[in-house]
Design a protein around this motif. Structure first.
Motif, mmCIF file in Angstrom:
data_model
loop_
_atom_site.group_PDB
_atom_site.id
_atom_site.type_symbol
_atom_site.label_atom_id
_atom_site.label_comp_id
_atom_site.label_asym_id
_atom_site.label_seq_id
_atom_site.Cartn_x
_atom_site.Cartn_y
_atom_site.Cartn_z
ATOM 1 N N VAL A 1 0.812 -1.219 0.000
ATOM 2 C CA VAL A 1 0.000 0.000 0.000
ATOM 3 C C VAL A 1 0.850 1.277 0.000
ATOM 4 O O VAL A 1 0.333 2.365 0.204
ATOM 5 N N CYS B 1 3.976 -0.734 -5.966
ATOM 6 C CA CYS B 1 2.700 -1.259 -5.482
ATOM 7 C C CYS B 1 1.533 -0.336 -5.799
ATOM 8 O O CYS B 1 0.371 -0.749 -5.729
ATOM 9 N N GLN B 2 1.823 0.892 -6.169
ATOM 10 C CA GLN B 2 0.780 1.875 -6.453
ATOM 11 C C GLN B 2 0.817 2.393 -7.892
ATOM 12 O O GLN B 2 -0.125 3.038 -8.338
#
Length: 89
Positions: free
Chosen positions: A39, A75-76
């Motif tokens: 995250v 991850c983003q």
């Protein structure tokens, strides 16, 4: 649409769908990619963009200077072109 991602210095290449984060695509293809929280809080997946462009659904927790130097949270980040990434500074 999908894009090609090359990891340096290993030369590993994998495909990423425009609806997948770079990290999700790597893990789905059994590519060893550093990660922990998925995250953007732990910075394990932080890598440097050498070529190409990415976009985010939410702005990453990176300073303007870090973004200018090419750092991305895999991850983003969503690829918008073919990419070349490195974990080296």
């Amino acid at each position: 649409m999908s894009y090609q991602v090359e990891l340096l210095p290993s030369g590993i290449v994998f495909e990423v769908n425009e609806q997948q984060t770079i990290l999700d695509a790597a893990l789905a293809q059994n590519i060893a990619f550093p990660n922990r929280c998925q995250v953007g809080a732990c910075a394990m997946c932080l890598c440097r963009l050498k070529k190409g462009t990415v976009t985010y659904q939410l702005e990453p927790l990176l300073t303007e200077k870090e973004q200018a130097l090419g750092w991305v949270f895999a991850c983003q980040a969503f690829a918008t072109t073919d990419l070349v990434l490195t974990f080296e500074e």
